[in-house]
Structure formats: C-alpha cells, structure tokens
Design an enzyme around this catalytic site. Sequence first.
Site, PDB file in Angstrom:
ATOM      1  N   GLU A  41       6.436 -10.677  13.455  1.00 27.35           N
ATOM      2  CA  GLU A  41       5.863 -11.234  14.673  1.00 27.35           C
ATOM      3  C   GLU A  41       6.056 -12.752  14.727  1.00 27.35           C
ATOM      4  O   GLU A  41       6.336 -13.312  15.771  1.00 27.35           O
ATOM      5  CB  GLU A  41       4.371 -10.888  14.728  1.00 27.35           C
ATOM      6  CG  GLU A  41       3.713 -11.253  16.024  1.00 27.35           C
ATOM      7  CD  GLU A  41       2.268 -10.801  16.076  1.00 27.35           C
ATOM      8  OE1 GLU A  41       1.595 -11.181  17.045  1.00 27.35           O
ATOM      9  OE2 GLU A  41       1.813 -10.095  15.152  1.00 27.35           O
ATOM     10  N   ARG A  67       0.817  -1.219   0.000  1.00 28.52           N
ATOM     11  CA  ARG A  67       0.000   0.000   0.000  1.00 28.52           C
ATOM     12  C   ARG A  67       0.848   1.265   0.000  1.00 28.52           C
ATOM     13  O   ARG A  67       0.401   2.328  -0.423  1.00 28.52           O
ATOM     14  CB  ARG A  67      -0.998  -0.033   1.159  1.00 28.52           C
ATOM     15  CG  ARG A  67      -2.105  -1.076   0.917  1.00 28.52           C
ATOM     16  CD  ARG A  67      -3.000  -1.265   2.127  1.00 28.52           C
ATOM     17  NE  ARG A  67      -2.315  -1.756   3.288  1.00 28.52           N
ATOM     18  CZ  ARG A  67      -2.095  -3.041   3.563  1.00 28.52           C
ATOM     19  NH1 ARG A  67      -2.529  -3.975   2.741  1.00 28.52           N
ATOM     20  NH2 ARG A  67      -1.454  -3.400   4.655  1.00 28.52           N
TER      21      ARG A  67
END
Length: 179
Positions: A99, A62
């Site tokens: 993560e 994006r």
Amino acid sequence: MPEPKDVKDYIRTIVDFPHEGILFRDVTTLFADPRGFRLAIDQLLNPYAGLRFDKVVGLEARGFILGGAVAHQLSAGFVPIRKKGKLPGAVISEEYTLEYGEAVVEVHDDAIAPGERILLVDDLLATGGTAEAGIRLVERLGGEIIGCAFIVDLPELGGRARLEAMGMEVHALCAYAGL
C-alpha cells in the site's frame, strides 16, 4: 448445550491498529485456543481432502504457524517464504507493491522441485500482493500451486479477485467487510 463456535468467534478485532481507521483482525487469539486452532486447521484442509500435496508454502509470518500444522496433517514438506535477507543460502527473490511502497520476499532456490504440487497458506488475504509474489516464486521453481488457503479474506481490498485472475483457486474460512 452451547452452540458450536466457528472460526470468526475466535478472532479478535483491534480498532485503529496499526493506524487510525483500520480494524485489525487478530488471529493470535484463534491460535491460542486449542479448539479454535484445530477447527481452523481442519477447515483449511477440508476442500483438499483426497488431494496429494508435496509441499505447503507458508507466507511470513503467521503463515508459518498455519503452514507447519497443515503440512503435518498432509504429511507434506513445509517451505517458508520469507522477507528479504532472512534465509541463509542461495535464494530467489520477488518484489511486490505494498500500500505504501515495495517489499521483497524470498525462498531457497532448491526448496521446490519442478512438478511438485503446492498448497499456499497464510492467515489473511487483503490486496493479494504477498500471495501473488509467493505464487510467482513457486512457479519460477517449477512448482504447481493447487490451492491458496487463508483464514480471513478482506474482499473489498481485491486480493481474492487478483489471485483468481491468475487462475488460482482461493479458499478462505471467513470474510470481513471493510478494511
């Protein structure tokens, strides 16, 4: 007369995406609205009024949408930082921790000349891992990051603090509590 909207009014929240317990901040609804998109681009540029930039770097994916529009407004070049294996030609790579694992981003080895002034742009700042990897790539090529601009900041995940600890100036249009 209706109240003017701010950027947050255009962002949709999707519950439990990509997995349970996550509130996904979906900026595609912002991009789809011409007034919202214009507002976001204008506000991303506002803190940098009067500054010169040679290039805008957009982080996949994006950040490409935002970065292209910002680069156009600044009359600057645009450089994509992509996931590993997506760019043709000679690249340099930077590995970073996610993560749940690791990832690699790349940039063409000739995309930024030493001394060029760079604005890094992306839609969301969470842990800051991708942005940090992008900054490191720019610095390895000799570019100077003048600012880092995001639409959304998730402060509890520590990305802003991480980038500021690197000496980066961070600008975000809005922030959301939680994940």
